[in-house]
Enzyme design. Structure first.
Site, PDB file in Angstrom:
ATOM      1  N   ARG A   9       0.882  -1.179   0.000  1.00 46.62           N
ATOM      2  CA  ARG A   9       0.000   0.000   0.000  1.00 46.62           C
ATOM      3  C   ARG A   9       0.910   1.217   0.000  1.00 46.62           C
ATOM      4  O   ARG A   9       1.616   1.483   0.964  1.00 46.62           O
ATOM      5  CB  ARG A   9      -0.917   0.007   1.232  1.00 46.62           C
ATOM      6  CG  ARG A   9      -1.887   1.191   1.259  1.00 46.62           C
ATOM      7  CD  ARG A   9      -2.859   1.058   2.434  1.00 46.62           C
ATOM      8  NE  ARG A   9      -2.152   0.890   3.685  1.00 46.62           N
ATOM      9  CZ  ARG A   9      -1.608   1.887   4.388  1.00 46.62           C
ATOM     10  NH1 ARG A   9      -1.686   3.129   3.939  1.00 46.62           N
ATOM     11  NH2 ARG A   9      -0.996   1.655   5.520  1.00 46.62           N
ATOM     12  N   VAL A  10       0.911   1.935  -1.102  1.00 50.19           N
ATOM     13  CA  VAL A  10       1.815   3.072  -1.276  1.00 50.19           C
ATOM     14  C   VAL A  10       1.002   4.334  -0.996  1.00 50.19           C
ATOM     15  O   VAL A  10       0.261   4.815  -1.855  1.00 50.19           O
ATOM     16  CB  VAL A  10       2.402   3.112  -2.695  1.00 50.19           C
ATOM     17  CG1 VAL A  10       3.422   4.231  -2.818  1.00 50.19           C
ATOM     18  CG2 VAL A  10       3.040   1.768  -3.029  1.00 50.19           C
ATOM     19  N   SER A  11       1.148   4.885   0.205  1.00 53.75           N
ATOM     20  CA  SER A  11       0.298   6.005   0.610  1.00 53.75           C
ATOM     21  C   SER A  11       0.994   7.350   0.572  1.00 53.75           C
ATOM     22  O   SER A  11       0.352   8.388   0.623  1.00 53.75           O
ATOM     23  CB  SER A  11      -0.247   5.764   2.027  1.00 53.75           C
ATOM     24  OG  SER A  11       0.809   5.520   2.940  1.00 53.75           O
ATOM     25  N   THR A  12       2.340   7.363   0.484  1.00 52.31           N
ATOM     26  CA  THR A  12       3.068   8.627   0.435  1.00 52.31           C
ATOM     27  C   THR A  12       4.139   8.543  -0.640  1.00 52.31           C
ATOM     28  O   THR A  12       4.467   7.466  -1.139  1.00 52.31           O
ATOM     29  CB  THR A  12       3.744   8.950   1.785  1.00 52.31           C
ATOM     30  OG1 THR A  12       4.729   7.949   2.074  1.00 52.31           O
ATOM     31  CG2 THR A  12       2.732   8.973   2.915  1.00 52.31           C
ATOM     32  N   GLN A  15       7.091   6.119  -0.095  1.00 51.44           N
ATOM     33  CA  GLN A  15       6.832   4.692   0.051  1.00 51.44           C
ATOM     34  C   GLN A  15       6.656   4.089  -1.339  1.00 51.44           C
ATOM     35  O   GLN A  15       5.570   3.695  -1.731  1.00 51.44           O
ATOM     36  CB  GLN A  15       5.566   4.458   0.887  1.00 51.44           C
ATOM     37  CG  GLN A  15       5.671   4.956   2.325  1.00 51.44           C
ATOM     38  CD  GLN A  15       4.339   4.843   3.042  1.00 51.44           C
ATOM     39  OE1 GLN A  15       3.300   4.664   2.432  1.00 51.44           O
ATOM     40  NE2 GLN A  15       4.374   4.958   4.348  1.00 51.44           N
TER      41      GLN A  15
END
Length: 211
Positions: A9-12, A15
């Site tokens: 899960r790439v949230s920023t 990341q």
């Protein structure tokens, strides 16, 4: 044939998917497929509500291995993380983390071992949520501090708007007294006198506050 799937899960911006995949491979995981959700909150959106999270749940079968950097990639909500891991285990999926090399599965039938496993899952899920809440609180504090700094730079917010200032300047031009202007505009005499002495400063104050 069983497969090993990395869920990211790439949230920023820091990341990246490539970074999470490289980290997993460096830890010895042979990744067959990568599933990733981008820019989706792990606090407010459950795994089942995320587009690729739903696909992940549909594709994993008994004997498959789900690899995550840490449990916070599954989510940052305590109940959702616990429910997701337990559902995967019931379906015969093994969950492994890159960080700390933790393994969760439903193989053990010993109640004591199950209790220890479930307690560890609960602890890690609670930690993920606590970290998310701490980060959110720090962000709020940073925003509040930035706003306070900006307000100090702009000075006190004017008690008048542009229309009121125009009325004050017009009445001053007609030689009206401070008391009469204050009564007409609802401003204090002190404010009227400040505007009279420094009309340019009064204009700048409105501009600074976007008024």
């Amino acid at each position: 044939m069983s497969k090993t799937v990395l869920y990211a899960r790439v949230s920023t911006v820091d990341q990246t998917l490539d970074h999470q995949k490289a980290h997993a491979e460096a830890a010895g995981f042979a990744i067959d497929e990568v599933v990733a959700d981008h820019g989706v909150s792990g606090v407010t959106t459950t795994l089942a509500e995320r587009p690729e999270g739903r696909r992940l749940r549909d594709m994993l079968r008994k004997g498959d291995t789900l690899v995550v950097r840490w449990v916070d990639r599954l989510g940052r909500n305590y109940q959702d993380v616990c429910d997701s891991i337990r559902e995967f285990m019931r379906r015969g999926v093994v969950i492994r983390t890159v960080i700390n090399n933790m393994t969760f599965d439903g193989a053990t039938k010993d109640p004591m071992q199950q209790a220890v496993r479930d307690a560890l899952i609960a602890f890690m899920a609670a930690t993920a949520q606590a970290q998310a809440e701490a980060t959110k609180e720090a962000q709020r504090a940073g925003i509040d501090a930035a706003r306070a700094k900006e307000d100090r730079y702009r000075g006190r917010k004017p008690s008048y708007n542009r229309a009121t200032l125009a009325t004050v300047l017009d009445m001053l031009g007609q030689n009206a007294g401070a008391s009469a202007i204050a009564k007409a505009t609802g401003l204090t005499r002190q404010t009227i006198l400040r505007i009279k002495d420094e009309p340019v400063t009064a204009e700048k104050a409105l501009a600074a506050w976007g008024m």
